[in-house]
Design an enzyme around this catalytic site. Structure first.
Site: not given
Length: 338
Positions: A126, A230
């Protein structure tokens, strides 16, 4: 209008651009021409394949702007992971070391190496290019996969997982990997990540410690990022959590990013999706829906205004949307309100 569709060989330059922009830690998009072209070819074969049992099929899609033809991002599903190459994880668990005689009671955490997710489906690859990160584009790229899984459930495992990118800096330094590198490896995180992305995973089994690792022996920096994502991945994780995905203690072996999972039947967008018959015409609805056709080989999905008549089980779509989704009057669609 952005439309999700299966990737084709002509999309290679766009996929390479996504790989270059995705940065460090994005294992499924290595900057490697051979691997990316192989993924495209494998996806084309997978979409065209009639299956009797779930195997190593991989379904890669792109989001295309219907007005300009520009590719805004990519998204995919692996039908069953770990069947051709091992899929490793660490499992974070808690153990107690106690002695009544000494009045000592210590609670410690362990990381245990394994491949417990073998055979499950995986949401993967993605990536939405920065200039397209607005409106409902991110939701479309992620959730279109759930409409596909709802409509074609026989192609996927009952359980689906997603590997979330862990913490690393702009130079590709991962605090978790830095500790592993110091004690067990001699290669940088970016190199290890790249090798994994191109399928060269043999070094993992050769060098990764097989016995459980006591977390309190890791550096403070490594301990602090276990199960964290992240910054660029945080929105994707929030969306999956809203869909019912949870982390059961499994983390990535390189950057310790969390693995999340959910039963397909319990995914919110699967549970609440509607299957309606199409009427093509202009309407005045102000309600946004994520909507897909019911084809697999020619899968199409988009997001936009749709008028839904629940009593008649009818979805009224504009001629432009019908064209984008390759729909004819009376076809079936699957949709979920946004």
């Amino acid at each position: 209008m952005l439309v999700i569709r299966p990737i084709t060989a002509t999309d290679y330059p766009a996929l390479m651009r996504c790989a270059e922009e995705s940065g460090h830690g994005f294992t499924s998009l290595p900057v490697n021409e051979g691997m990316l072209r192989n993924r495209i070819a494998h996806s084309e074969a997978s979409f065209a394949k009639e299956i009797t049992e779930i195997g190593t099929e991989g379904y890669l899609m792109v989001a295309e702007d219907t007005e300009t033809g520009e590719v805004a991002g990519t998204t995919g599903i692996e039908a069953a992971i770990g069947l051709d190459t091992p899929f490793y994880t660490y499992h974070l668990s808690t153990v107690v070391h106690a002695s009544r005689r000494l009045d000592v009671h210590n609670v410690v955490k362990l990381l245990t190496f394994g491949n417990n997710y073998t055979g499950n489906s995986e949401l993967c690859t993605l990536f939405l290019r920065p200039e397209w990160r607005k409106g409902l584009n991110g939701r479309l790229l992620s959730k279109a996969r759930f409409l596909m899984m709802a409509e074609h459930s026989h192609r996927f495992s009952p359980t689906v997982i997603a590997e979330m990118r862990g913490v690393s800096d702009d130079e590709g330094h991962s605090p978790f990997w830095e500790w592993l590198k110091e004690h067990f490896f001699s290669i940088d995180f970016t190199h290890a990540d790249y090798l994994t992305g191109i399928g060269a995973k043999g070094f993992i089994a050769d060098l990764m410690p097989k016995l459980p690792i006591y977390v309190n022996l890791l550096s403070e920096e490594a301990q602090a990022v276990i199960g964290k994502v992240h910054d660029n991945t945080a929105p994707a994780l929030r969306l999956l959590e809203q869909e019912g995905f949870t982390c059961r203690g499994y983390v990535n072996i390189f950057d310790a990013g969390p693995m999340v999972e959910c039963e397909v039947r319990n995914i919110e967008s699967v549970r609440h999706s509607l299957r309606c018959r199409v009427e093509i015409g202009e309407h005045s609805s102000s309600h946004d829906y994520l909507i897909s056709n019911t084809s697999f080989e020619n899968f199409r999905a988009t997001v936009g205004k749709v008028a839904v008549d629940g009593e008649r089980n009818i979805a009224i779509v504009s001629p432009a949307m019908a064209q984008a989704l390759q729909l004819q009057q009376g076809d079936m669609v699957r949709l979920i309100g946004q």
